[in-house]
Design a protein around this motif. Structure first.
Motif, PDB file in Angstrom:
ATOM      1  N   PHE A 173       0.849  -1.189   0.000  1.00 42.78           N
ATOM      2  CA  PHE A 173       0.000   0.000   0.000  1.00 42.78           C
ATOM      3  C   PHE A 173       0.884   1.238   0.000  1.00 42.78           C
ATOM      4  CE2 PHE A 173      -2.684  -3.129   2.380  1.00 42.78           C
ATOM      5  CZ  PHE A 173      -3.647  -3.288   1.398  1.00 42.78           C
ATOM      6  N   GLU A 174       0.634   2.151  -0.908  1.00 43.12           N
ATOM      7  CA  GLU A 174       1.411   3.378  -1.002  1.00 43.12           C
ATOM      8  C   GLU A 174       0.959   4.381   0.056  1.00 43.12           C
ATOM      9  OE1 GLU A 174       3.980   3.586  -2.868  1.00 43.12           O
ATOM     10  OE2 GLU A 174       3.634   1.693  -3.931  1.00 43.12           O
ATOM     11  N   MET A 175       1.815   5.369   0.303  1.00 48.39           N
ATOM     12  CA  MET A 175       1.487   6.422   1.252  1.00 48.39           C
ATOM     13  C   MET A 175       0.223   7.154   0.803  1.00 48.39           C
ATOM     14  SD  MET A 175       3.836   6.237   3.572  1.00 48.39           S
ATOM     15  CE  MET A 175       3.847   7.841   4.380  1.00 48.39           C
ATOM     16  N   LYS A 176      -0.622   7.515   1.751  1.00 45.80           N
ATOM     17  CA  LYS A 176      -1.894   8.221   1.541  1.00 45.80           C
ATOM     18  C   LYS A 176      -2.967   7.326   0.921  1.00 45.80           C
ATOM     19  CE  LYS A 176       0.139  11.818   3.181  1.00 45.80           C
ATOM     20  NZ  LYS A 176      -0.087  12.188   4.595  1.00 45.80           N
ATOM     21  N   HIS A 177      -2.665   6.039   0.757  1.00 44.69           N
ATOM     22  CA  HIS A 177      -3.664   5.115   0.218  1.00 44.69           C
ATOM     23  C   HIS A 177      -4.833   4.992   1.196  1.00 44.69           C
ATOM     24  CE1 HIS A 177      -5.120   1.658  -2.124  1.00 44.69           C
ATOM     25  NE2 HIS A 177      -5.434   1.112  -0.956  1.00 44.69           N
ATOM     26  N   PHE A 192     -16.397  -3.662  13.199  1.00 45.92           N
ATOM     27  CA  PHE A 192     -15.810  -2.339  13.394  1.00 45.92           C
ATOM     28  C   PHE A 192     -14.922  -2.035  12.179  1.00 45.92           C
ATOM     29  CE2 PHE A 192     -16.379  -4.419  17.496  1.00 45.92           C
ATOM     30  CZ  PHE A 192     -17.233  -3.528  18.131  1.00 45.92           C
ATOM     31  N   VAL A 193     -15.222  -0.941  11.489  1.00 47.71           N
ATOM     32  CA  VAL A 193     -14.503  -0.591  10.262  1.00 47.71           C
ATOM     33  C   VAL A 193     -13.561   0.580  10.544  1.00 47.71           C
ATOM     34  CG1 VAL A 193     -14.712   0.083   7.843  1.00 47.71           C
ATOM     35  CG2 VAL A 193     -16.492  -1.344   8.902  1.00 47.71           C
ATOM     36  N   LEU A 194     -12.273   0.270  10.647  1.00 47.06           N
ATOM     37  CA  LEU A 194     -11.265   1.287  10.926  1.00 47.06           C
ATOM     38  C   LEU A 194     -10.761   1.837   9.603  1.00 47.06           C
ATOM     39  CD1 LEU A 194      -9.318  -0.600  13.753  1.00 47.06           C
ATOM     40  CD2 LEU A 194     -11.284   0.946  13.960  1.00 47.06           C
ATOM     41  N   SER A 195     -11.337   2.927   9.158  1.00 50.01           N
ATOM     42  CA  SER A 195     -11.010   3.499   7.852  1.00 50.01           C
ATOM     43  C   SER A 195     -10.105   4.721   8.007  1.00 50.01           C
ATOM     44  CB  SER A 195     -12.295   3.889   7.112  1.00 50.01           C
ATOM     45  OG  SER A 195     -13.075   4.786   7.901  1.00 50.01           O
ATOM     46  N   GLY A 196      -9.316   4.969   6.969  1.00 48.84           N
ATOM     47  CA  GLY A 196      -8.408   6.113   6.976  1.00 48.84           C
ATOM     48  C   GLY A 196      -7.390   5.997   5.868  1.00 48.84           C
ATOM     49  N   GLN A 197      -6.228   6.619   6.046  1.00 42.76           N
ATOM     50  CA  GLN A 197      -5.192   6.582   5.018  1.00 42.76           C
ATOM     51  C   GLN A 197      -3.846   6.166   5.604  1.00 42.76           C
ATOM     52  OE1 GLN A 197      -4.954  10.545   3.348  1.00 42.76           O
ATOM     53  NE2 GLN A 197      -3.582  11.280   4.943  1.00 42.76           N
ATOM     54  N   MET A 207       7.667  -9.082   7.250  1.00 37.36           N
ATOM     55  CA  MET A 207       6.332  -8.543   7.446  1.00 37.36           C
ATOM     56  C   MET A 207       6.261  -7.112   6.923  1.00 37.36           C
ATOM     57  SD  MET A 207       4.528 -10.922   9.023  1.00 37.36           S
ATOM     58  CE  MET A 207       3.150 -10.065   9.815  1.00 37.36           C
ATOM     59  N   GLN A 208       5.129  -6.770   6.320  1.00 39.03           N
ATOM     60  CA  GLN A 208       4.830  -5.385   5.991  1.00 39.03           C
ATOM     61  C   GLN A 208       4.184  -4.755   7.220  1.00 39.03           C
ATOM     62  OE1 GLN A 208       5.548  -3.780   3.255  1.00 39.03           O
ATOM     63  NE2 GLN A 208       5.822  -5.308   1.648  1.00 39.03           N
ATOM     64  N   ARG A 209       4.678  -3.578   7.617  1.00 43.17           N
ATOM     65  CA  ARG A 209       4.127  -2.902   8.789  1.00 43.17           C
ATOM     66  C   ARG A 209       3.701  -1.492   8.385  1.00 43.17           C
ATOM     67  NH1 ARG A 209       7.993  -4.080  13.871  1.00 43.17           N
ATOM     68  NH2 ARG A 209       6.138  -3.237  14.869  1.00 43.17           N
ATOM     69  N   TYR A 210       2.472  -1.123   8.766  1.00 38.78           N
ATOM     70  CA  TYR A 210       1.896   0.156   8.340  1.00 38.78           C
ATOM     71  C   TYR A 210       1.314   0.922   9.524  1.00 38.78           C
ATOM     72  CZ  TYR A 210       2.081  -1.497   3.487  1.00 38.78           C
ATOM     73  OH  TYR A 210       2.506  -1.958   2.274  1.00 38.78           O
ATOM     74  N   GLY A 211       1.212   2.229   9.328  1.00 36.65           N
ATOM     75  CA  GLY A 211       0.492   3.084  10.252  1.00 36.65           C
ATOM     76  C   GLY A 211      -0.677   3.714   9.525  1.00 36.65           C
ATOM     77  N   LEU A 212      -1.859   3.628  10.104  1.00 36.28           N
ATOM     78  CA  LEU A 212      -3.081   4.146   9.482  1.00 36.28           C
ATOM     79  C   LEU A 212      -3.614   5.311  10.304  1.00 36.28           C
ATOM     80  CD1 LEU A 212      -5.257   3.490   7.226  1.00 36.28           C
ATOM     81  CD2 LEU A 212      -6.524   2.340   9.047  1.00 36.28           C
ATOM     82  N   SER A 213      -3.901   6.419   9.643  1.00 35.90           N
ATOM     83  CA  SER A 213      -4.504   7.580  10.293  1.00 35.90           C
ATOM     84  C   SER A 213      -6.006   7.553  10.041  1.00 35.90           C
ATOM     85  CB  SER A 213      -3.895   8.867   9.726  1.00 35.90           C
ATOM     86  OG  SER A 213      -4.520  10.012  10.272  1.00 35.90           O
ATOM     87  N   PHE A 214      -6.804   7.564  11.125  1.00 35.94           N
ATOM     88  CA  PHE A 214      -8.258   7.426  10.989  1.00 35.94           C
ATOM     89  C   PHE A 214      -8.898   8.665  10.369  1.00 35.94           C
ATOM     90  CE2 PHE A 214      -8.036   4.635  14.998  1.00 35.94           C
ATOM     91  CZ  PHE A 214      -7.891   3.490  14.238  1.00 35.94           C
ATOM     92  N   ASP A 215      -9.950   8.428   9.567  1.00 37.20           N
ATOM     93  CA  ASP A 215     -10.842   9.512   9.183  1.00 37.20           C
ATOM     94  C   ASP A 215     -11.957   9.576  10.232  1.00 37.20           C
ATOM     95  OD1 ASP A 215     -12.538   7.372   8.595  1.00 37.20           O
ATOM     96  OD2 ASP A 215     -12.163   7.466   6.448  1.00 37.20           O
TER      97      ASP A 215
END
Length: 246
Positions: A173-177, A192-197, A207-215
């Motif tokens: 997943f690219e940044m801001k995706h 529970f749907v944790l949506s954001g970018q 492992m791929q590790r990501y940080g998600l910012s919630f909308d």
């Protein structure tokens, strides 16, 4: 005895916290296998940027990094003893601390493995990226893709977002995706749907590790999710008492 997760409230910060430390202390934040971004600058001002992996520290004056290229022209032009190098890495500790320092290449080894030795910097900068308290999780989730559902592990959660990881062979997943992680308890029909970018990305230990910012919608679902979580002495999990009652 389990402990309920505190109510999380989103906070706004105007600045990112920074701290200058001696280089030896900064090394403690860089674990073996940490993905880093390095930038090498030649004496005439040419710049080469690439991703590298921190291998370790000899306990004295040398740091070890992988050399990510076998291109002879790049090796001869940029990977030269004495050239200046800037290193950026993100630590697993310190709630998402970025480590940034400048140093010099001391040695280049090409056999039996391509390794770059870098002088221990006199000083480094620690940049606290995470603006809210982080809580470690042990919760499963899924991301709906076009042709399948990607299983992920939720690793932490805060007032503004969450961290998640999955097998490195899965899509990147690219940044801001924009994406949504669906979290379902083992019992019941709740979702529970944790949506954001996507705000940050690392690869470590396969492992791929990501940080998600919630909308706004993700933040509301986050508030509902944390009401179902308790601390088991290591991480936050779904409350087994609630799950068994459903």
């Amino acid at each position: 005895m389990t402990q309920a997760l505190p109510d999380l409230k989103a906070k706004k910060y105007k600045t990112v916290r920074e701290e200058a430390v001696i280089g030896l202390r900064a090394v403690g934040f860089l674990k073996h296998g940490t993905a880093t971004h390095v930038q090498i600058k030649t004496p005439v001002g040419q710049i080469f940027s690439c991703q590298s992996t921190f291998i370790g520290f000899d306990g004295e004056q040398r740091l070890f990094f992988t050399i990510p290229t076998r291109n002879v022209k790049q090796l001869n032009q940029f990977f030269v003893e004495g050239y200046r190098i800037a290193v950026d890495g993100v630590s697993d500790e310190g709630e998402g601390t970025k480590i940034r320092f400048a140093s010099r290449i001391s040695h280049i080894m090409m056999s039996p493995a391509a390794i770059m030795l870098v002088e221990l910097p006199q000083q480094a900068k620690l940049i606290q990226q995470r603006k809210e308290s982080r809580y470690e999780l042990n919760v499963k989730g899924e991301i709906p893709l076009e042709k399948r559902r990607l299983s992920v592990n939720l690793t932490d959660i805060s007032a503004g977002g969450c961290g998640f990881s999955f097998d490195a062979i899965a899509p990147v997943f690219e940044m801001k995706h924009q994406l949504a992680i669906q979290v379902r308890p083992s019992h019941g029909d709740d979702c529970f749907v944790l949506s954001g970018q996507v705000e940050n990305r690392q690869q470590k230990w396969g492992m791929q590790r990501y940080g998600l910012s919630f909308d706004q919608s993700g933040l509301q679902h986050c508030r509902e999710l944390i009401k179902r979580l308790v601390y088991d002495g290591s991480r936050y999990i779904f409350n087994p008492t609630v799950e068994s009652d459903e």
